[in-house]
Enzyme design. Structure first.
Site, PDB file in Angstrom:
ATOM      1  N   GLY A 144      40.814 -10.101   9.958  1.00 17.35           N
ATOM      2  CA  GLY A 144      41.476  -9.094  10.793  1.00 17.35           C
ATOM      3  C   GLY A 144      42.643  -8.377  10.156  1.00 17.35           C
ATOM      4  O   GLY A 144      43.503  -7.856  10.862  1.00 17.35           O
ATOM      5  N   SER A 145      42.677  -8.294   8.824  1.00 13.95           N
ATOM      6  CA  SER A 145      43.816  -7.593   8.209  1.00 13.95           C
ATOM      7  C   SER A 145      43.767  -6.099   8.527  1.00 13.95           C
ATOM      8  O   SER A 145      44.817  -5.457   8.632  1.00 13.95           O
ATOM      9  CB  SER A 145      43.865  -7.839   6.701  1.00 13.95           C
ATOM     10  OG  SER A 145      42.802  -7.187   6.044  1.00 13.95           O
ATOM     11  N   ASN A 146      42.583  -5.550   8.697  1.00 16.25           N
ATOM     12  CA  ASN A 146      42.513  -4.128   9.081  1.00 16.25           C
ATOM     13  C   ASN A 146      42.995  -3.913  10.510  1.00 16.25           C
ATOM     14  O   ASN A 146      43.699  -2.939  10.789  1.00 16.25           O
ATOM     15  CB  ASN A 146      41.093  -3.590   8.895  1.00 16.25           C
ATOM     16  CG  ASN A 146      40.819  -3.203   7.458  1.00 16.25           C
ATOM     17  OD1 ASN A 146      41.337  -2.206   6.966  1.00 16.25           O
ATOM     18  ND2 ASN A 146      40.036  -4.015   6.767  1.00 16.25           N
ATOM     19  N   ASN A 167      33.759   2.976  11.238  1.00 13.96           N
ATOM     20  CA  ASN A 167      33.680   1.733  10.462  1.00 13.96           C
ATOM     21  C   ASN A 167      34.472   1.898   9.179  1.00 13.96           C
ATOM     22  O   ASN A 167      34.607   3.015   8.671  1.00 13.96           O
ATOM     23  CB  ASN A 167      32.203   1.467  10.109  1.00 13.96           C
ATOM     24  CG  ASN A 167      32.021   0.208   9.288  1.00 13.96           C
ATOM     25  OD1 ASN A 167      32.576  -0.845   9.608  1.00 13.96           O
ATOM     26  ND2 ASN A 167      31.255   0.298   8.212  1.00 13.96           N
ATOM     27  N   HIS A 204      34.362   0.557   5.254  1.00 15.70           N
ATOM     28  CA  HIS A 204      33.453  -0.112   4.319  1.00 15.70           C
ATOM     29  C   HIS A 204      34.147  -0.236   2.958  1.00 15.70           C
ATOM     30  O   HIS A 204      34.752   0.728   2.487  1.00 15.70           O
ATOM     31  CB  HIS A 204      32.148   0.685   4.194  1.00 15.70           C
ATOM     32  CG  HIS A 204      31.172   0.004   3.300  1.00 15.70           C
ATOM     33  ND1 HIS A 204      30.427  -1.083   3.728  1.00 15.70           N
ATOM     34  CD2 HIS A 204      30.868   0.192   1.995  1.00 15.70           C
ATOM     35  CE1 HIS A 204      29.686  -1.511   2.711  1.00 15.70           C
ATOM     36  NE2 HIS A 204      29.942  -0.755   1.650  1.00 15.70           N
ATOM     37  N   GLU A 216      42.540   0.082   2.141  1.00 23.71           N
ATOM     38  CA  GLU A 216      41.944   0.078   3.483  1.00 23.71           C
ATOM     39  C   GLU A 216      43.026   0.150   4.556  1.00 23.71           C
ATOM     40  O   GLU A 216      42.877   0.845   5.565  1.00 23.71           O
ATOM     41  CB  GLU A 216      41.130  -1.210   3.699  1.00 23.71           C
ATOM     42  CG  GLU A 216      39.849  -1.281   2.908  1.00 23.71           C
ATOM     43  CD  GLU A 216      38.991  -2.487   3.276  1.00 23.71           C
ATOM     44  OE1 GLU A 216      37.786  -2.434   3.041  1.00 23.71           O
ATOM     45  OE2 GLU A 216      39.532  -3.495   3.792  1.00 23.71           O
TER      46      GLU A 216
HETATM   47  C1  GAR Z   1      37.073  -5.392   4.783  1.00 20.82           C
HETATM   48  O1  GAR Z   1      37.208  -5.345   3.388  1.00 20.82           O
HETATM   49  C2  GAR Z   1      36.013  -4.425   5.250  1.00 20.82           C
HETATM   50  O2  GAR Z   1      35.954  -3.273   4.478  1.00 20.82           O
HETATM   51  C3  GAR Z   1      34.778  -5.263   5.078  1.00 20.82           C
HETATM   52  O3  GAR Z   1      35.148  -6.546   5.525  1.00 20.82           O
HETATM   53  C4  GAR Z   1      36.535  -6.742   5.255  1.00 20.82           C
HETATM   54  C5  GAR Z   1      37.213  -7.222   6.522  1.00 20.82           C
HETATM   55  O4  GAR Z   1      38.536  -7.577   6.270  1.00 20.82           O
HETATM   56  N1  GAR Z   1      33.699  -4.747   5.859  1.00 20.82           N
HETATM   57  C6  GAR Z   1      32.421  -4.789   5.469  1.00 20.82           C
HETATM   58  O5  GAR Z   1      32.069  -5.313   4.437  1.00 20.82           O
HETATM   59  C7  GAR Z   1      31.454  -4.153   6.441  1.00 20.82           C
HETATM   60  N2  GAR Z   1      30.177  -4.016   5.839  1.00 20.82           N
HETATM   61  P1  GAR Z   1      39.555  -7.881   7.466  1.00 20.82           P
HETATM   62  O6  GAR Z   1      38.870  -8.863   8.409  1.00 20.82           O
HETATM   63  O7  GAR Z   1      40.737  -8.492   6.792  1.00 20.82           O
HETATM   64  O8  GAR Z   1      39.871  -6.578   8.148  1.00 20.82           O
END
Ligand code: GAR
Length: 207
Positions: free
Chosen positions: A17-19, A114, A116, A181
């Site tokens: 969940g850092s995003n 989304n 990516h 991101e």
């Molecule tokens: C992120 O790097 C995102 O781009 C990727 O998962 C990670 C989630 O990080 N998403 C994908 O690969 C989707 N196909 P987070 O949980 O720290 O936000």
């Protein structure tokens, strides 16, 4: 979705969940005119749910069983109900590792985005950073895009690039991409919150 009203965002994630955190931080900092109305995960112990609880954001675990890679049937209906009940305008997928099926796509047509971890259309699918490293790319990055019926293929809102260094591992490259991101996702959401962009064919342009 005017410039004064807050954009209501539902965040769906399967991981740390850092995003989501970067979106919440941008709202707190006043650079994103929005509110996260709910966080939903298909993984019961995903840290994204902990983060939501800490921030006072309604957090829901909704199992996607019996499927491993998609949302379908009852699970998908539960996602739609929960997202609608929260008063959602935009769904932000943030590390949500399931394919979105037509019912949810249609319920929020043109309103699902989304992030990516690659410069699309290169390296769709799993672990885009590992694909870039293994391919020998010199530049990697991230893409925020609208979601349509094709995987990782909808119109691109924001992209950010990073160099691939000779001594990179999958972990160091992913970490460098994630820094970008965390800038790109709030930026893309603010473009939507301020009604600043429109889709012309495949292109997302400023109005
Ligand atoms: C992120 O790097 C995102 O781009 C990727 O998962 C990670 C989630 O990080 N998403 C994908 O690969 C989707 N196909 P987070 O949980 O720290 O936000």
């Amino acid at each position: 979705m005017g410039s004064s009203k807050k954009l209501s965002i539902a965040v769906l994630g399967s991981g740390k969940g850092s995003n989501f955190q970067s979106i919440a931080d941008a709202i707190e900092a006043g650079t994103l005119n929005a509110e996260v109305v709910c966080v939903i995960s298909d993984v019961e112990d995903a840290y994204i749910l902990e983060r939501a609880k800490k921030l006072g954001v309604p957090a829901h675990y909704i199992s996607a069983a019996p499927f491993k890679t998609k949302l379908a049937g009852n699970a998908e209906q539960k996602y739609i109900e929960t997202i609608k009940e929260a008063g959602t305008e935009i769904i932000a997928l943030a590390g949500f590792m399931r394919i979105i099926k037509p019912d949810l796509l249609e319920a929020f047509s043109g309103r699902i985005i989304n992030i990516h971890p690659s410069l699309l259309p290169s390296f769709p699918g799993l672990a885009g950073w590992t694909q870039a490293l293994e391919h020998g790319s010199k530049v990697a990055g991230c893409t925020v895009h609208y979601v349509d019926a094709e995987m990782d293929a909808g119109p691109i809102i924001v992209q950010e690039a990073v160099p691939v260094l000779d001594d990179d591992t999958a972990e160091t490259l992913h970490a460098r991409i994630q820094v970008k991101e965390h800038v790109a996702y709030p930026e893309a959401l603010q473009l939507i919150a301020t009604d600043a962009i429109e889709i012309l064919g495949r292109r997302v342009v400023k109005k």
